[in-house]
Write an enzyme that holds these catalytic residues in place. Sequence first.
Site, short mmCIF file in Angstrom:
data_model
loop_
_atom_site.label_atom_id
_atom_site.label_comp_id
_atom_site.label_asym_id
_atom_site.label_seq_id
_atom_site.Cartn_x
_atom_site.Cartn_y
_atom_site.Cartn_z
N PRO A 17 0.85 -1.12 0.30
CG PRO A 17 0.03 -0.88 2.32
CD PRO A 17 0.67 -2.03 1.18
CD GLU A 42 -3.25 5.08 6.44
OE1 GLU A 42 -3.52 5.07 7.62
OE2 GLU A 42 -2.55 6.08 5.92
CB CYS A 115 1.22 5.06 8.23
SG CYS A 115 1.52 6.96 7.58
CB ALA A 255 6.92 -0.08 -0.85
#
Length: 502
Positions: A17, A42, A115, A255
């Site tokens: 994500p 997110e 995060c 990522a």
Amino acid sequence: MTVNTPLCFRGKKILAPMVRVGTLPMRLLALDYGADIVYCEELIDIKMLQCKRVVNEVLETVDFVAPNERVVFRTCEKESERVVFQMGSADAERALAVAKLVESDVAGIDINMGCPKEYSTKASMGAALLSDPDKIESILTTLVKGVCKPVTCKIRILPSVEDTVNLVKRIEKTGIAAIAVHGRKSLVLSFFSCLLERKKEERPQHPVHCDVIKAISEAVSIPVIANGGSHDFIKEYADIETFQKATAASSVMIARAAMWNPSIFRKEGFCPLKDVMQDYIKYAVRYDNHYTNTKYCLCQMLREQLETTQGKKLHAAQSTQEICEVFEMGDFYEETTAIFEAKKTSLETKMQDEDDQMEDPDVIKMAVRFDKREYPPQITPKMYLLEWCRKEKHPQPVYETVQRPLDRLFCSVVTVAEQKYRSTLWDKSKKLAEQAAAIVCLRTLGVPEGKLCEAENHLINKRKRGDQERLISRDHGEDLAEPSHKKANFIEDTSDMNVPKM
């Protein structure tokens, strides 16, 4: 609800994500190149709870649309069995409400617990959750019990290996299907402490702690997804397996390496960047991605080439069409948009034909709209209609409102004294559609509707008399409370009605 085959998280290569990156075009491109599972960016629970689910027949997508008409989350059939919806949440009930909203359109639900960004931690979400194991347990347990799709979470490691392993063991007991571990440390601090000591938070340039991910993998039985290897390990497809072995993880989540070139998932090796970017643009146009998001993702792919002529042209582009022209895809843009316009026209024609066939001949119709500028403040046709019904001893008006999926416009039918009335014009909101239906009824009955141009507005006079009576009562020290049956004469009926899906 039909329960699909649960998503398996072992032996998978997964798109991580990423905010502003993990939108539909990037997710579909990653799947094309070989990704097994893709996570969306997110999305915050409060924002999602304001959205309505809309089936977009032109794009063949399911859209979750905010009150300002902005598409917050868009998905399609192609990814439905492999997309995981990641949300930011610090409340179990809100998280469950969002999961219920989207679960029929996704393959899994994930809670972001890693995060480190300020917008997330200051709301007690993301990495801030790592300092509150009780809240973590509450959110995950509620989700596991409340939805039929697999639930996962994504964390960062704690300063202590022992603390990290203990936390993951507790998380495992909630019944989640897998846990993704970003192998960099997150300080478990309050928001204000983070402001003072943010420099201690490990960033992408810090080495990934493969040993900690390995310790976690060996301590639990659920699949562990290793994340954070783009800087140290993953430069090409073969490196994905190297990172997996170093962490003893069940799967690998990628990522930045995927953001730079999503063909990292391709067994045969990288595709030329030009081809990758053109493939991305095709999906962006096909699914009407907002041009600012498209431009952002393309800039991440160009990286050091941003100072080239092409890079500068991309940076200056102010629309999807201009982006296509930068990459010599102007013809593709025109052809695709022409197809969509033709499809939209065809659907509108079909919808109109169906409306005509299904139209109730007993409904009285007029082509009218409600323009609040034509009425005094706080005076509306609905108020006048309600007042007339009470005066004539009729039941209060009943409004039935529907929304067209194609253009999201509303139409309302009002029933008064067993007769139905509606406007033939569709409006952009439920309230406007109801006001238009009330106008049709009032005009048919020859009853004043309260417009400024009308000679006398008895509701305004009534309101003025009520205001004067309250002033007199106040001067005499009497109770200012107004009986509820009187208030009903002056306050518009704003009770919500269910808007059936068409």
